[in-house]
Design an enzyme around this catalytic site. Structure first.
Site, PDB file in Angstrom:
ATOM      1  N   LYS A   8       0.852  -1.207   0.000  1.00  0.00           N
ATOM      2  CA  LYS A   8       0.000   0.000   0.000  1.00  0.00           C
ATOM      3  C   LYS A   8       0.889   1.259   0.000  1.00  0.00           C
ATOM      4  O   LYS A   8       1.912   1.282  -0.680  1.00  0.00           O
ATOM      5  CB  LYS A   8      -0.951  -0.022   1.200  1.00  0.00           C
ATOM      6  N   HIS A  91      -9.014  -2.659  -5.943  1.00  0.00           N
ATOM      7  CA  HIS A  91      -8.873  -2.781  -4.484  1.00  0.00           C
ATOM      8  C   HIS A  91      -9.947  -1.924  -3.801  1.00  0.00           C
ATOM      9  O   HIS A  91     -10.296  -0.849  -4.305  1.00  0.00           O
ATOM     10  CB  HIS A  91      -7.463  -2.330  -4.062  1.00  0.00           C
ATOM     11  N   GLU A 161     -11.803 -10.270  -1.016  1.00  0.00           N
ATOM     12  CA  GLU A 161     -11.434  -9.444   0.137  1.00  0.00           C
ATOM     13  C   GLU A 161     -12.687  -8.803   0.726  1.00  0.00           C
ATOM     14  O   GLU A 161     -13.073  -7.689   0.297  1.00  0.00           O
ATOM     15  CB  GLU A 161     -10.473  -8.329  -0.302  1.00  0.00           C
TER      16      GLU A 161
HETATM   17  C1  PEP Z   1      -5.752  -5.485   1.639  1.00  0.00           C
HETATM   18  O1  PEP Z   1      -6.068  -4.318   1.875  1.00  0.00           O
HETATM   19  O2  PEP Z   1      -5.662  -5.932   0.494  1.00  0.00           O
HETATM   20  C2  PEP Z   1      -5.489  -6.339   2.784  1.00  0.00           C
HETATM   21  C3  PEP Z   1      -5.542  -7.617   2.623  1.00  0.00           C
HETATM   22  O3  PEP Z   1      -5.183  -5.655   3.934  1.00  0.00           O
HETATM   23  P1  PEP Z   1      -4.948  -6.249   5.390  1.00  0.00           P
HETATM   24  O4  PEP Z   1      -4.157  -7.532   5.242  1.00  0.00           O
HETATM   25  O5  PEP Z   1      -4.217  -5.184   6.073  1.00  0.00           O
HETATM   26  O6  PEP Z   1      -6.305  -6.537   5.943  1.00  0.00           O
END
Ligand code: PEP
Length: 247
Positions: A8, A91, A161
């Site tokens: 990120k 995302h 996700e």
């Molecule tokens: C993401 O934002 O793609 C992600 C998986 O974040 P985290 O592992 O911090 O939840």
């Protein structure tokens, strides 16, 4: 397993980026997993020609546009010339800034055109009792396939996700049983949109508060082919531990 590290905008110094790259190389050299790192775009140029150690580069996003008078855009053509092999697309943090399915689909087209493998993030904000979130996921997948040539559809990787599970602690992540159900559902939808046989080849990843504590149980029988890892991916000890517990 395919382990994708999404740095990120956490990393803001070249020194830190280089240290994390060294960790990724170390994990890749063990030869157990395919390691993909998605650094902030300004650092992509540091890391070319890493593929020899099963380490590949991903962009965190690409432009919808082709080359031309588009100030500030980072095109798929530019990235493919820098040995970028994958790109994260859609995302939830991009979608929260106004990116909609048709934009993610256009970016997917650009990536495929330039032989970059799209890792398309899909996932619901919340779950409702009537299952509308399942229809939402179906719509996200459908938008991508409608825009992608038939011959390229099986190359597209989906990262499931659930937004409610992102950026939390491992105990607030999805349960292995729920993840298994969701992966079955996503693969069924994919099967309806391409063919059931080809759908078996499509890689599906999970992302959302993965850590060394839950990585094993989330991968061992859920049907995922890998993980998309956010905040844990910038902690070298955590990443090494995740790569060890996941098989
Ligand atoms: C993401 O934002 O793609 C992600 C998986 O974040 P985290 O592992 O911090 O939840």
């Amino acid at each position: 397993m395919l382990l994708v590290s999404n740095w990120k905008a956490y990393i803001e110094s070249p020194k830190e980026a280089k240290e994390l790259l060294a960790v990724a190389k170390k994990i890749a050299r063990a030869g157990v997993h395919t390691i993909v790192i998605a650094p902030p775009s300004a650092y992509l140029g540091f890391f070319t020609k890493e593929q020899e150690v099963s380490l590949s580069l991903a962009a965190q996003d690409i432009s919808e546009t082709q080359s031309g008078a588009h100030t500030g855009e980072i095109t798929a053509g530019l990235l493919s010339g820098m040995d970028v092999f994958y790109t994260i697309l859609g995302h939830s943090e991009r979608r929260a800034k106004g990116e909609i399915d048709s934009m993610v689909a256009a970016k997917t087209q650009q990536a495929l055109l330039h032989k970059i493998i799209p890792i398309v993030c899909i996932g619901e904000k919340v779950r409702d009792e009537n299952g509308a979130y399942l229809q939402g996921l179906r719509a996200q997948i459908s938008a991508i396939y409608e825009a992608a040539p038939q011959k390229d559809r099986s190359k597209i990787i989906f990262a499931y996700e659930p937004i409610w599970a992102i950026g939390k602690s491992s105990c607030e992540s999805i349960t292995p049983a729920d993840l298994r159900e969701m992966i079955l559902y996503i693969r069924k939808v994919i099967g309806e949109m391409i063919t059931p046989t080809v759908a078996l080849k499509v890689k599906i990843l999970y992302g959302g508060s993965v850590s060394k504590i839950n990585a094993k149980e989330l991968t061992e029988s859920s049907g995922v082919q890998g993980l998309l890892i956010g905040h844990a991916s910038i902690d070298p000890k955590e990443m090494i531990a995740i790569s060890k517990v996941v098989e």
